[in-house]
Scaffold this active site. Sequence first.
Site, short mmCIF file in Angstrom:
data_model
loop_
_atom_site.label_atom_id
_atom_site.label_comp_id
_atom_site.label_asym_id
_atom_site.label_seq_id
_atom_site.Cartn_x
_atom_site.Cartn_y
_atom_site.Cartn_z
N SER A 1 -12.76 87.99 40.76
CA SER A 1 -13.82 88.37 39.46
C SER A 1 -14.08 89.48 39.02
O SER A 1 -15.06 89.43 38.09
CB SER A 1 -15.27 87.65 41.13
OG SER A 1 -15.22 88.26 41.73
N SER B 1 -11.15 89.96 44.66
CA SER B 1 -12.74 90.46 43.62
C SER B 1 -12.26 92.21 43.08
O SER B 1 -12.18 92.16 41.68
CB SER B 1 -13.73 90.06 43.64
OG SER B 1 -13.42 88.52 43.25
N LYS C 1 -19.62 95.90 37.04
CA LYS C 1 -19.64 94.48 36.89
C LYS C 1 -21.41 93.91 37.50
O LYS C 1 -21.92 94.62 38.58
CB LYS C 1 -19.43 94.19 38.63
CG LYS C 1 -18.69 92.65 38.72
CD LYS C 1 -18.22 92.81 40.09
CE LYS C 1 -17.55 91.37 40.46
NZ LYS C 1 -17.00 91.19 41.75
N1 GLN Z 1 -10.93 84.80 44.53
C1 GLN Z 1 -12.14 85.09 45.60
C2 GLN Z 1 -12.71 83.91 45.45
O1 GLN Z 1 -13.13 83.04 44.21
C3 GLN Z 1 -12.45 85.89 45.69
C4 GLN Z 1 -13.75 86.30 45.54
C5 GLN Z 1 -14.37 87.75 45.06
O2 GLN Z 1 -13.33 88.61 46.08
N2 GLN Z 1 -15.23 87.92 45.33
O3 GLN Z 1 -13.74 83.22 46.41
#
Ligand code: GLN
Length: 483
Positions: free
Chosen positions: A153, A177, A78
Amino acid sequence: MTTLPATIREVHRGLQAKEFSAAELAAQTLERIASQEPRLGAFLRVREQVMAEAQAVDERLASGEPLRPLEGVTLAVKDNMTIKGEEATAASKVLTGYRGVATATAVARLRTAGALVVGKTNLDEFAMGASTENSAFQPTKNPWNTSVVPGGSSGGSAVAVAASEAVLAIGSDTGGSIRQPASFCNVVGMKPTYGRVSRYGLIALASSLDQIGPFARTVEDAAHVYQAMAGVDEHDATTSSQLVADVVAGLGESIADMRIGIPAEFFGAGVDPQVAATVMSAAKVYESLGAKLVNVSLPLAPQALATYYIIQPAEASSNLARYDGIRFGPSVRTKAGLEQIYRQSREQGFGTEVKRRIMIGTFVLSAGYADAYYHQAIRVRHMLREEFDRIFDEVDVLLTPTSPTVAFPLGARTQDPLTMYLADLLTVPANLANIPAMSIPGGFIDGLPVGVQLMSREWDEATLFRAGHAYQQVTDWHRRVPE
Ligand code: GLN
């Protein structure tokens, strides 16, 4: 090779039998990526350097050195993790052109174990989002159906594995994420206990929640990646010096008599009944293996989402204060003074969702509101942790859906942040409670994958991997591939 190897075992078998060299595998993987990317957009950058690195692997093996645990295995990373001297953007314009000053500990350890990094994957800007549509550069498409999102994400990392662009991937999980895109793409995704894997070299989102973890097709492979990354690191004071159990060695142990908790709150309001039913069939599989299903209750779990969306923006707003156009990325040059350089660099560098979170975070931390919001949320987080602690006196693991729905259409939630946030309903509790959690493939609804989430007590990743592995020994959802 006719098809690319899909697991660590397959790579090692092929290398040892000299069916292919690491360099051939790397070359074919880059070809595969080139053929898939116009359709999927999982990668922000491919690493041509991997060819030289693969040749070095071949030379090691030719000189008779032993096979390391991840020798020659392709890995996608990532793009919010750094590699020394190479670009890392976190999918934000604010970091365009930024080069890592050191290699993230997690990445360095995987490379030491022999993994070959083929490229950096797309994400929601600074990992804020649940669909990868918040990337400043491109959306990523779900290989099961390119009109739906891959989740986020870490959407790029999940897609890379699902579409055979890499055998393994790593992502970061602050509120789901890793697990949510894994569930949308039919791969395994795992978040370790907070403090288990070093965050050094991870571009911070919310520092008390962020953890790096693996993606793979099998629980066994995810266990190998976890094991290679885990453990104390002098560069991250929040890493634990607790001994890391050999989770790979424990995979085959029986799960007969394992107590599996089914928390009612994770199957009710806001959860698609078809998803709930699919996940309950997975629970029955465990029962057939001799595990005991126990109905349990986590009354505070429904408060987790609101709690998360106070703590996470609060920490994000303070972490993002450093992007002022001076030290990192592009700078708006103006003679109007330093204040204007800050303002305009941030105005032009950050996307809409990031700005929204900076405003929410600044608000909940501000004098006069911090007691009502931030400090209150911290109290709820403590209570939630205690609730999880108590539940693990009764059960060994918890089993729930990973996501309340299957993957949704591209664009369906981009104009409505609240519905986007609802995607995180079932994943944020584990981050707030610091506990390890994993998503494994558990079925399909109308051609789209359903993920089953398992959670275990703090530091007990061994039980989590053992439970996930047992399920994959008697099911073959994880063997299904798109196309
Ligand atoms: N969807 C969650 C957010 O937008 C989780 C994001 C993540 O785990 N980085 O905060």
